[in-house]
Write a protein that holds these residues in place. Structure first.
Motif, mmCIF file in Angstrom:
data_model
loop_
_atom_site.group_PDB
_atom_site.id
_atom_site.type_symbol
_atom_site.label_atom_id
_atom_site.label_comp_id
_atom_site.label_asym_id
_atom_site.label_seq_id
_atom_site.Cartn_x
_atom_site.Cartn_y
_atom_site.Cartn_z
ATOM 1 N N ARG A 1 0.838 -1.200 0.000
ATOM 2 C CA ARG A 1 0.000 0.000 0.000
ATOM 3 C C ARG A 1 0.876 1.254 0.000
ATOM 4 N N VAL A 2 0.567 2.178 -0.887
ATOM 5 C CA VAL A 2 1.364 3.390 -1.066
ATOM 6 C C VAL A 2 0.581 4.586 -0.528
ATOM 7 N N PRO A 3 1.170 5.386 0.391
ATOM 8 C CA PRO A 3 0.453 6.562 0.881
ATOM 9 C C PRO A 3 0.327 7.626 -0.212
ATOM 10 N N ILE A 4 -0.844 8.243 -0.298
ATOM 11 C CA ILE A 4 -1.129 9.237 -1.326
ATOM 12 C C ILE A 4 -1.352 10.597 -0.655
ATOM 13 N N ARG A 5 -0.671 11.624 -1.152
ATOM 14 C CA ARG A 5 -0.914 12.998 -0.706
ATOM 15 C C ARG A 5 -1.990 13.589 -1.622
ATOM 16 N N TRP A 6 -3.202 13.572 -1.096
ATOM 17 C CA TRP A 6 -4.332 13.895 -1.956
ATOM 18 C C TRP A 6 -4.360 15.358 -2.382
ATOM 19 N N GLU A 7 -3.705 16.229 -1.651
ATOM 20 C CA GLU A 7 -3.683 17.629 -2.074
ATOM 21 C C GLU A 7 -2.893 17.801 -3.373
ATOM 22 N N ALA A 8 -1.954 16.862 -3.626
ATOM 23 C CA ALA A 8 -1.169 16.930 -4.865
ATOM 24 C C ALA A 8 -1.750 16.065 -5.969
ATOM 25 N N PHE A 9 -2.802 15.313 -5.666
ATOM 26 C CA PHE A 9 -3.358 14.386 -6.654
ATOM 27 C C PHE A 9 -3.924 15.101 -7.870
ATOM 28 N N PRO A 10 -4.738 16.160 -7.730
ATOM 29 C CA PRO A 10 -5.233 16.849 -8.939
ATOM 30 C C PRO A 10 -4.103 17.410 -9.793
ATOM 31 N N GLY A 11 -3.064 17.954 -9.144
ATOM 32 C CA GLY A 11 -1.939 18.471 -9.921
ATOM 33 C C GLY A 11 -1.208 17.378 -10.682
ATOM 34 N N TYR A 12 -1.124 16.194 -10.094
ATOM 35 C CA TYR A 12 -0.465 15.096 -10.802
ATOM 36 C C TYR A 12 -1.281 14.680 -12.020
ATOM 37 N N LEU A 13 -2.611 14.660 -11.880
ATOM 38 C CA LEU A 13 -3.454 14.305 -13.023
ATOM 39 C C LEU A 13 -3.327 15.344 -14.143
ATOM 40 N N ARG A 14 -3.161 16.627 -13.769
ATOM 41 C CA ARG A 14 -3.010 17.675 -14.783
ATOM 42 C C ARG A 14 -1.604 17.717 -15.362
ATOM 43 N N GLY A 15 -0.640 17.066 -14.679
ATOM 44 C CA GLY A 15 0.744 17.084 -15.135
ATOM 45 C C GLY A 15 1.569 18.197 -14.535
ATOM 46 N N SER A 16 1.013 18.960 -13.595
ATOM 47 C CA SER A 16 1.754 20.060 -12.978
ATOM 48 C C SER A 16 2.499 19.639 -11.720
ATOM 49 N N ALA A 17 2.250 18.431 -11.206
ATOM 50 C CA ALA A 17 2.931 17.931 -10.011
ATOM 51 C C ALA A 17 3.716 16.666 -10.368
ATOM 52 N N ARG A 18 4.836 16.494 -9.674
ATOM 53 C CA ARG A 18 5.658 15.316 -9.923
ATOM 54 C C ARG A 18 5.148 14.125 -9.119
ATOM 55 N N LEU A 19 5.650 12.951 -9.499
ATOM 56 C CA LEU A 19 5.236 11.737 -8.805
ATOM 57 C C LEU A 19 5.673 11.748 -7.350
ATOM 58 N N GLU A 20 6.881 12.238 -7.076
ATOM 59 C CA GLU A 20 7.360 12.282 -5.689
ATOM 60 C C GLU A 20 6.605 13.299 -4.841
ATOM 61 N N ASP A 21 5.876 14.226 -5.483
ATOM 62 C CA ASP A 21 5.046 15.157 -4.728
ATOM 63 C C ASP A 21 3.757 14.502 -4.255
ATOM 64 N N MET A 22 3.356 13.424 -4.910
ATOM 65 C CA MET A 22 2.076 12.799 -4.604
ATOM 66 C C MET A 22 2.202 11.607 -3.657
ATOM 67 N N THR A 23 3.370 10.964 -3.601
ATOM 68 C CA THR A 23 3.476 9.739 -2.816
ATOM 69 C C THR A 23 4.881 9.588 -2.263
ATOM 70 N N ASP A 24 5.069 8.548 -1.453
ATOM 71 C CA ASP A 24 6.364 8.220 -0.862
ATOM 72 C C ASP A 24 7.174 7.410 -1.875
ATOM 73 N N ILE A 25 8.291 7.958 -2.317
ATOM 74 C CA ILE A 25 9.076 7.322 -3.365
ATOM 75 C C ILE A 25 9.695 6.018 -2.881
ATOM 76 N N ALA A 26 10.125 5.940 -1.602
ATOM 77 C CA ALA A 26 10.737 4.709 -1.095
ATOM 78 C C ALA A 26 9.748 3.548 -1.141
ATOM 79 N N GLN A 27 8.517 3.796 -0.686
ATOM 80 C CA GLN A 27 7.498 2.752 -0.749
ATOM 81 C C GLN A 27 7.124 2.440 -2.187
ATOM 82 N N LEU A 28 7.136 3.460 -3.021
ATOM 83 C CA LEU A 28 6.820 3.251 -4.431
ATOM 84 C C LEU A 28 7.896 2.394 -5.107
ATOM 85 N N ASN A 29 9.155 2.556 -4.686
ATOM 86 C CA ASN A 29 10.235 1.742 -5.244
ATOM 87 C C ASN A 29 10.070 0.276 -4.856
#
Length: 362
Positions: free
Chosen positions: A208-236
């Motif tokens: 399970r990967v933690p999601i920063r929901w405040e950055a989720f809309p920006g990630y969908l629009r392409g204005s936020a990076r992947l590391e801004d939305m979630t924990d990169i270590a867990q994602l790795n």
């Protein structure tokens, strides 16, 4: 002196070799991974011993009772490869009934609508997998998460993490020429297994990967990076597991991978299962079906030569010490008995011999 030295020479050599072996610390990691060829030979030998005609007939009867076409076909191929005489008439009848043109069309339509209704994993792989493993499947997963988040409902964070990795891997495929295809395939398989309900609770919990929901809309629009939305270590960690599942798919098939994912309780299981699949290939599913998860996973490791040699030296040292101490104790005990017996029967120096009295004649 020379005889005494010759007596202790074997023990001295053995003790010296044992001390040297222990100085290399071989027991710190006594077990090592088997090589691919060694693992394949060991597993094939175990399957040949375990898959008797009685075992295959019992397993085939269960597959017919549950109408498991994939398992029935696998068991029939196993009996043919091992030359085991098995009655397959009921299984063939069941497979023919599920293999008609009309039945395949109806099953495929239901499978595309809801993956949980797919009657066979083969149909699942041909009907539902192409969409789920495409970028459209990743976007659809993000759409479901966005709608659930907007409606203040529970969001499947694992599904979101897998979709994010899948989209990132899709971009990497275009740039690197295909180096992330394995990761992309693994994320699609994990997401599909999640929707099928075949993902183990242990794997779902650790992935399970933690999601920063405040950055989720920006990630969908392409204005936020992947590391801004979630924990990169867990994602790795999730990416590594997806890559292992992709290796399993490359060594076997998509349908077999979806069946094997039910055995994965964590990243370690995924890595070990990938090694088994690369060693055994298309026979992975039937190997696990015959031997079980525990026996198959234990076969991936063996006792190292250094550890085995050290244990043999320790055993020889103990045996030689026991022989030496036993011989010494027996000699002392025998010497004590001889001294005791001699002291009781030998004449006393200086004493006159005692003669028997002469009796008078009658």
């Amino acid at each position: 002196m020379i005889l005494r030295l010759l007596r202790v020479l074997p023990l001295t050599v053995t003790v010296t070799a044992t001390v040297w072996a222990l100085s290399t610390n071989p027991l710190a990691r006594p077990f090592v991974d088997r090589a691919a060829d060694d693992l394949r030979i060991a597993l094939e030998r175990k399957v040949s011993r375990a898959a008797t005609s009685d075992w295959i007939e019992g397993a085939l009867a269960d597959a017919v009772a549950t109408r498991d076409v994939d398992r029935a076909r696998m068991l029939m191929d196993l009996s043919a490869d091992l030359n085991r005489p098995v009655d397959t008439r009921s299984a063939e009848t069941m497979i023919d009934a599920r293999s008609g043109w009309a039945a395949r069309v109806a099953d495929c339509a239901a499978c595309m609508a809801d993956v949980s209704t797919c009657p066979t994993l083969t149909q699942l792989a041909s009907c539902a997998v192409p969409f789920e493993m495409s970028p459209l499947g990743d976007l659809n997963a993000l759409r479901r998460a966005g709608m659930a988040w907007a409606a203040d409902e529970t969001v499947d964070e694992l599904d979101v993490g897998l979709a994010a990795i899948g989209l990132a891997a899709t971009g990497a495929v275009v740039v690197s020429g295909g180096s992330s295809v394995t990761v992309k395939a693994g994320t699609g398989l994990l997401r599909l297994a999640r929707r099928m309900g075949s993902l183990t609770p242990g794997l779902a919990r650790t992935m399970r990967v933690p999601i920063r929901w405040e950055a989720f809309p920006g990630y969908l629009r392409g204005s936020a990076r992947l590391e801004d939305m979630t924990d990169i270590a867990q994602l790795n960690r999730l990416t590594a597991t997806a890559a292992d599942l992709g290796r399993i798919r490359e060594a076997t098939t998509t349908a077999e991978t979806l069946r094997l994912v039910r055995l994965v309780d964590g990243p370690e299981d995924a890595a070990r299962l990938a090694r088994i699949a690369e060693a055994v290939g298309p026979k992975t599913t039937r190997t696990v079906a015959v031997l079980g998860k525990g026996r198959v996973f234990r076969a991936t490791i063996r006792l190292s030569r250094a550890a085995a040699g050290t244990l043999i030296l320790l055993w020889l040292t103990a045996i030689q010490l026991a022989i030496l101490l036993g011989t010494r104790a027996a000699a002392l005990l025998l010497h004590g008995f001889v001294r005791h017996d001699t002291g009781r029967t030998a004449p006393v120096p200086g004493a006159r011999p005692v003669r028997a009295p002469r009796l008078p004649p009658r």
